[in-house]
Design an enzyme around this catalytic site. Sequence first.
Site, PDB file in Angstrom:
ATOM      1  N   ASP A  36       8.516  -6.813  13.774  1.00  0.00           N
ATOM      2  CA  ASP A  36       7.366  -6.435  14.213  1.00  0.00           C
ATOM      3  C   ASP A  36       6.171  -5.085  14.669  1.00  0.00           C
ATOM      4  O   ASP A  36       5.775  -5.406  15.724  1.00  0.00           O
ATOM      5  CB  ASP A  36       6.142  -7.912  14.093  1.00  0.00           C
ATOM      6  CG  ASP A  36       6.608  -8.317  13.443  1.00  0.00           C
ATOM      7  OD1 ASP A  36       7.039  -8.461  11.844  1.00  0.00           O
ATOM      8  OD2 ASP A  36       6.846 -10.216  13.486  1.00  0.00           O
ATOM      9  N   GLU A 200      -0.617  -7.585   5.239  1.00  0.00           N
ATOM     10  CA  GLU A 200      -0.946  -7.899   5.814  1.00  0.00           C
ATOM     11  C   GLU A 200      -0.711  -6.375   6.825  1.00  0.00           C
ATOM     12  O   GLU A 200      -0.288  -5.479   6.556  1.00  0.00           O
ATOM     13  CB  GLU A 200       0.596  -8.387   6.602  1.00  0.00           C
ATOM     14  CG  GLU A 200       1.285  -8.726   5.992  1.00  0.00           C
ATOM     15  CD  GLU A 200       2.219  -9.851   5.759  1.00  0.00           C
ATOM     16  OE1 GLU A 200       1.858 -10.873   6.046  1.00  0.00           O
ATOM     17  OE2 GLU A 200       3.126  -9.903   5.285  1.00  0.00           O
TER      18      GLU A 200
END
Length: 596
Positions: A36, A200
Site C-alpha cells: 500500500d 478502495e
Amino acid sequence: MRLSNTAIITAAVGVGLAAAQNSTYYNPTLPGWHSDPSCIYHEETFFCAISTFLAVPGIPIYASKDLINWKVASHVWTRPDQLGLPNAARDVDYLQGGFYAPNLRFHDGKFYITNVYISPLEYQGILGCIFTSDNLYDDDSWSDAVTWNATAIDPDLFWDDDGQAYLSSAGIVTAKIDPATGEIGAPKVQWNGTGGAYPEGPHIYKKDGYYYVLIAEGGTELGHRVTMARSKNVLGPWEADPSNPVLTNNNTAEYFQTVGHADLFQDGKGNWWSMALATRSGPEWEIYPMGREAGLVPVTWNEGEWPIFSQFRGIMNGWELPQYSRAIPGRGNFVQDPDVYDFQPGGPIPRNLLFWRFPEDGKFTVSPRGHRNTLQISPSRANLTGMPLSTDKSLTGKTGLSFISRRQTHTLFSFSVDLTFNPSQSYQEAGISSFLTQLNHIDLGISRSNASSGYGHHSSPSGLEFRFRIETAGTINSTIPSSTTITPVPAAWSHGPIRLSVGTANATYFLFSAAPASNPNARIVLGYASALVVSGGSGPFTGNLLGAYATCTGAGGNSTGCPSGGEAYVGRWRYTGWAQQVDKGEWAVGSTSDLI
C-alpha cells in the site's frame, strides 16, 4: 537492456551510476513486505509511507534521492498511547488488523499521514487517524492521532485550491473534513469504479483543470487492478478513463501479479511516476513469502490527457532516473542492505527491526551487564502462536510477544544469530523464526529436554534439545501439517553460543540449521520447510519476517508474568541477501539497488 532467460547479473560497484544514462532498473524498488505505498516528492527527496498492520514501530517513512535506494527516515507510530486507546497497540484480535494503507501528503508546511486502525471491537472496529509532522526524519515529531469513527478503510486527504480539505475512502465516498479536529461533513458517493469488487484505495489529484480519482478494485488478489476517472468538480460527476484498467497484470502470465493500490507523484524534472504493490508469485499465486512488495512504474501524463502507465515488470525501462545517491540523513537503514548488528553498549535497536504487536516494557535490552554485545530478550508468556481462544490475554499474545525481526527482502537470503541460552525448565524456549503471523510460522528453538519430548535429561547428553516447529493453523486445508521435530543438542555445544540459521535452499524452500558459534563448519541441518507455510494463509496482507524470540510457553500466572529465568541473549545478528528473482528464470545477484 533486456536479459535473456536464466540470465544472471552480477553486482558491481559502478553499475548503479549507469541508471542516469539508460533508465533501466529492477522492481520491486521496495523489496520485501511493503504494501500500500503512498509517495510524495518534497525538497528534492522522494518519500513513501507503507502499511504495517500489527507490526511496530508502525508506518515507516522511507526516503530516497534516486527512486532506487530507500532508507528508513522515521516511523509514524512509535508510542503505544498515540491513539489515545488503552492497549490498542496490542489488543487486536484480527491478525491482519492494525494500521492500514497510510496516505502521505504535504500541505501548508506539514506532513500528513491519514489512515485507519482496525482495532478491538470495544473501540468500534475502525478508527480513522490523522498524524502530522514537520520533520520526516524524526520519530518524535509525529503527533498523537486526530481520530474519528470511520466507516471505511483507505482514507485519502486532498486540499482544493481554496484550502478546503476532502476525505475520500473506500466505497468510493468523499466528505469535507477538518484535519485539525477530525470533524467530517456528510459523505457523497463518488465513483464505484468499473464494476470490480472492493473499490478502495482512492487518491484525488488536480491537474490541467480536472480532478482525477485513482482507485484500486478487484480485491488484492489476482484480480487486483488500478482504474481512474476525472471530473471538473471535486464531487463529480465522474467520467471513466476509456483505457481502464490503467494498471494491472490480471489475466496475464507475468511473474509480478496482484498489481494495484497505486499512487502518483512527480520528480524534479516534472516526470510522473507511480508506486504500486505487487506480488512475486506468477499467476499460480501459491508461493510468495515476501508478500505484497512495492515497485515503480513510469507514467506519461500529457497536458489535458489521461495518464498512461507502463506495465509493471521486474525489469523496467522508463524516464531518466534521478542521479544515483545515498545522501539521506539520519541513522536509518537502506532497505536492500545487509544486517551486520553486534548490539554494542549504548547503541539503539536498528531501525529496520520490527516487533509483532508492541512488546511489554523491558523485554528487550541492548548489551546488558554481563552479556556485552548482545540483545537480551526476556520471555513472553505467549509463544509465537499463543492460545487465541484463551481468556488470559497474556497467553494470546495480545499483551505483547518477545519477538524481534526484520523483513525478508530477497528471494535468496541467509539469516543467523548467535544464541546464548541456558534454560532450566522445558517450558523455557528461545530461537529463531520465519514468521508470517501467529498462525503461520516456522521456528527453530532450543529448550531443556524433558521425557515427554522423547529424549529426557538422561538421553540428551547436553540436557538441551532443538525444536523444529512448523505451524500452519492459519492456512485453510493446508497440505503441510503442523508438526514439531525434536533433536538433541550435542553435549559439546552447550558451553557457548549456538549459531541458529535459516536460509533459502532454493526459491521455494527454507533450510534451518545450527552450529556452535566457535565452529560454524560443524553445522547440522535440522529441518526444511516450504515457503508456502509463510505465503498467504492468515497473512494475505503481510509478508515474511525473520527474527529471534523467547517464551516461557504459558508458565506462571497472568499477574506475575513468566517465572524468573529464561532470558535469551542474541549476538552477531546477520542477514545477507544473495539474489532477487525479477522474472521467470531471470535473476539479479546482490542488491537490486546496485543492479541498475
